[in-house]
Design a protein around this motif. Sequence first.
Motif, mmCIF file in Angstrom:
data_model
loop_
_atom_site.group_PDB
_atom_site.id
_atom_site.type_symbol
_atom_site.label_atom_id
_atom_site.label_comp_id
_atom_site.label_asym_id
_atom_site.label_seq_id
_atom_site.Cartn_x
_atom_site.Cartn_y
_atom_site.Cartn_z
ATOM 1 N N ILE A 147 103.398 -1.371 125.545
ATOM 2 C CA ILE A 147 104.433 -0.360 125.326
ATOM 3 C C ILE A 147 103.813 0.886 124.714
ATOM 4 C CG2 ILE A 147 106.492 0.171 123.937
ATOM 5 C CD1 ILE A 147 107.439 -2.675 124.452
ATOM 6 N N VAL A 148 102.862 0.685 123.811
ATOM 7 C CA VAL A 148 102.179 1.807 123.161
ATOM 8 C C VAL A 148 100.696 1.475 123.039
ATOM 9 C CG1 VAL A 148 104.213 2.499 121.814
ATOM 10 C CG2 VAL A 148 102.535 0.897 120.828
ATOM 11 N N ALA A 149 99.890 2.499 122.735
ATOM 12 C CA ALA A 149 98.485 2.312 122.391
ATOM 13 C C ALA A 149 98.147 3.251 121.245
ATOM 14 C CB ALA A 149 97.581 2.597 123.588
ATOM 15 N N PRO A 150 97.365 2.776 120.259
ATOM 16 C CA PRO A 150 97.021 3.639 119.125
ATOM 17 C C PRO A 150 96.017 4.709 119.534
ATOM 18 C CG PRO A 150 95.899 1.530 118.937
ATOM 19 C CD PRO A 150 96.816 1.412 120.110
ATOM 20 N N ARG A 151 96.291 5.931 119.147
ATOM 21 C CA ARG A 151 95.387 7.060 119.403
ATOM 22 C C ARG A 151 94.969 7.655 118.057
ATOM 23 N NH1 ARG A 151 94.061 7.098 124.974
ATOM 24 N NH2 ARG A 151 95.868 6.174 126.041
ATOM 25 N N GLU A 152 94.186 8.738 118.137
ATOM 26 C CA GLU A 152 93.736 9.364 116.895
ATOM 27 C C GLU A 152 94.895 9.819 116.030
ATOM 28 O OE1 GLU A 152 90.252 9.885 119.749
ATOM 29 O OE2 GLU A 152 92.429 9.892 119.857
ATOM 30 N N SER A 153 95.990 10.236 116.665
ATOM 31 C CA SER A 153 97.190 10.641 115.914
ATOM 32 C C SER A 153 98.402 10.018 116.577
ATOM 33 C CB SER A 153 97.332 12.171 115.881
ATOM 34 O OG SER A 153 97.397 12.695 117.188
ATOM 35 N N GLY A 154 98.928 8.981 115.963
ATOM 36 C CA GLY A 154 100.117 8.334 116.494
ATOM 37 C C GLY A 154 99.825 7.408 117.657
ATOM 38 N N PHE A 155 100.846 7.152 118.476
ATOM 39 C CA PHE A 155 100.746 6.261 119.617
ATOM 40 C C PHE A 155 101.001 7.025 120.904
ATOM 41 C CE2 PHE A 155 102.221 3.385 116.203
ATOM 42 C CZ PHE A 155 101.297 2.357 116.312
ATOM 43 N N SER A 156 100.391 6.566 121.983
ATOM 44 C CA SER A 156 100.756 7.039 123.318
ATOM 45 C C SER A 156 101.736 6.042 123.928
ATOM 46 C CB SER A 156 99.515 7.162 124.204
ATOM 47 O OG SER A 156 98.878 5.910 124.333
ATOM 48 N N THR A 157 102.544 6.504 124.864
ATOM 49 C CA THR A 157 103.486 5.640 125.565
ATOM 50 C C THR A 157 102.816 5.109 126.828
ATOM 51 O OG1 THR A 157 105.311 6.994 124.732
ATOM 52 C CG2 THR A 157 105.794 5.497 126.548
ATOM 53 N N GLU A 158 102.821 3.796 127.003
ATOM 54 C CA GLU A 158 102.070 3.149 128.068
ATOM 55 C C GLU A 158 102.982 2.609 129.173
ATOM 56 O OE1 GLU A 158 98.669 3.199 128.139
ATOM 57 O OE2 GLU A 158 98.924 4.525 126.403
ATOM 58 N N PRO A 159 102.402 2.172 130.316
ATOM 59 C CA PRO A 159 103.221 1.740 131.455
ATOM 60 C C PRO A 159 104.242 0.666 131.134
ATOM 61 C CG PRO A 159 100.989 2.107 132.204
ATOM 62 C CD PRO A 159 100.969 2.262 130.698
ATOM 63 N N GLY A 160 103.923 -0.246 130.216
ATOM 64 C CA GLY A 160 104.885 -1.290 129.887
ATOM 65 C C GLY A 160 106.208 -0.749 129.394
ATOM 66 N N SER A 161 106.174 0.366 128.693
ATOM 67 C CA SER A 161 107.425 0.934 128.187
ATOM 68 C C SER A 161 108.326 1.354 129.332
ATOM 69 C CB SER A 161 107.140 2.128 127.276
ATOM 70 O OG SER A 161 106.599 3.219 127.989
ATOM 71 N N PHE A 162 107.738 2.024 130.320
ATOM 72 C CA PHE A 162 108.519 2.468 131.475
ATOM 73 C C PHE A 162 108.963 1.280 132.321
ATOM 74 C CE2 PHE A 162 105.837 6.101 130.314
ATOM 75 C CZ PHE A 162 106.804 7.072 130.153
ATOM 76 N N ALA A 163 108.139 0.239 132.393
ATOM 77 C CA ALA A 163 108.503 -0.946 133.168
ATOM 78 C C ALA A 163 109.709 -1.652 132.563
ATOM 79 C CB ALA A 163 107.311 -1.898 133.242
ATOM 80 N N HIS A 164 109.720 -1.811 131.245
ATOM 81 C CA HIS A 164 110.869 -2.460 130.613
ATOM 82 C C HIS A 164 112.121 -1.601 130.758
ATOM 83 C CE1 HIS A 164 108.844 -5.925 128.950
ATOM 84 N NE2 HIS A 164 107.889 -5.155 128.441
ATOM 85 N N ARG A 165 111.964 -0.305 130.678
ATOM 86 C CA ARG A 165 113.130 0.572 130.845
ATOM 87 C C ARG A 165 113.704 0.473 132.246
ATOM 88 N NH1 ARG A 165 111.592 6.489 129.106
ATOM 89 N NH2 ARG A 165 113.663 6.819 129.987
ATOM 90 N N LEU A 166 112.848 0.466 133.265
ATOM 91 C CA LEU A 166 113.377 0.380 134.626
ATOM 92 C C LEU A 166 113.963 -1.002 134.892
ATOM 93 C CD1 LEU A 166 111.499 -1.222 136.984
ATOM 94 C CD2 LEU A 166 109.969 0.667 136.474
ATOM 95 N N ALA A 167 113.405 -2.029 134.235
ATOM 96 C CA ALA A 167 113.989 -3.365 134.373
ATOM 97 C C ALA A 167 115.415 -3.380 133.862
ATOM 98 C CB ALA A 167 113.142 -4.378 133.615
#
Length: 308
Positions: A202-222
């Motif tokens: 759903i997310v991945a840790p970056r240098e500042s905060g999190f990025s939104t990853e494909p799993g987030s969009f997959a669960h939303r479309l589900a």
Amino acid sequence: MGLSQSAWRDHLKTEDAFAAYESVRHRLPAATNGGASMRAPHLEAIADGIDTFLLDAFGVLNIGETAIEGVPERVARLQKAGKRVMVVSNAAGFPHADLMKKYARLGYDFAPEDVITSRKTTLHALASQPSRKWGLMATESLGRADLETLDITYLAEAARDYDAAEAFLLLGSAVWTEERQTLLVESLRRNPRPVYVGNPDIVAPRESGFSTEPGSFAHRLADAAGIEPMFFGKPFGNIFELTFAQLGSVDPSRTVMVGDSLHTDILGGNAAGLKTALIAEYGFFAGHDVDTAIRDSGIAPDFILSRP
């Protein structure tokens, strides 16, 4: 249970990301009896009881494009001591060769076959599938390496491309937009088709905060389209099956899955019958209380490490 819009925005807070994972537990493997959650400072402190280390990447090897201080040297010492060290990562957006160059640039020395990714896991599964016209969520500028045998169309703003696809493949969401998400959901509502998710994060840790990853969009479309996506990568068993095939023989009692996320790394390793180690001070839970998260989720690692 649907996911709130606030839980999907870029640069999520840890609490939002944790709640997002909890809200999709019905799609994840069931947690088995948790580990003892013994505390240790780092990977080398548990090495006497471990022969094989399976390391997540983000939050263990690196944060974004930066290696975690001291970890390349620690991994090298484990390798020199005869430990088998592999990467098991939900990295699907980058071609495998590019990922290997990144690890080398960060100071790591892994054999290409010892880096098992959700991209590799997905493509392994697709090799036994019939040919299809795929609608692809990915960053086109990264090229088509590893995807040469697939009939793919990069999805953008043309609704006809969504409707023409026979199935969908979600690999990378760096350039995905809400407009594209809406087009995908609407197309699936009109004509339900298979959705393969090459990165369950759903997310991945970056240098500042999190990025939104494909799993987030997959669960939303589900939730929005009534589609049950097929996930490849942690916490699902397919990535561990590919890892075990590469290992050849596995002693679960002396193999540890190390990661910064309870819902992917620890839950996945737990379901695969392995030891697990949660990184507490880097990645997902940096600056947060892991004990409360373990209690609330019911996902307990065997070890809690302050750092990798």
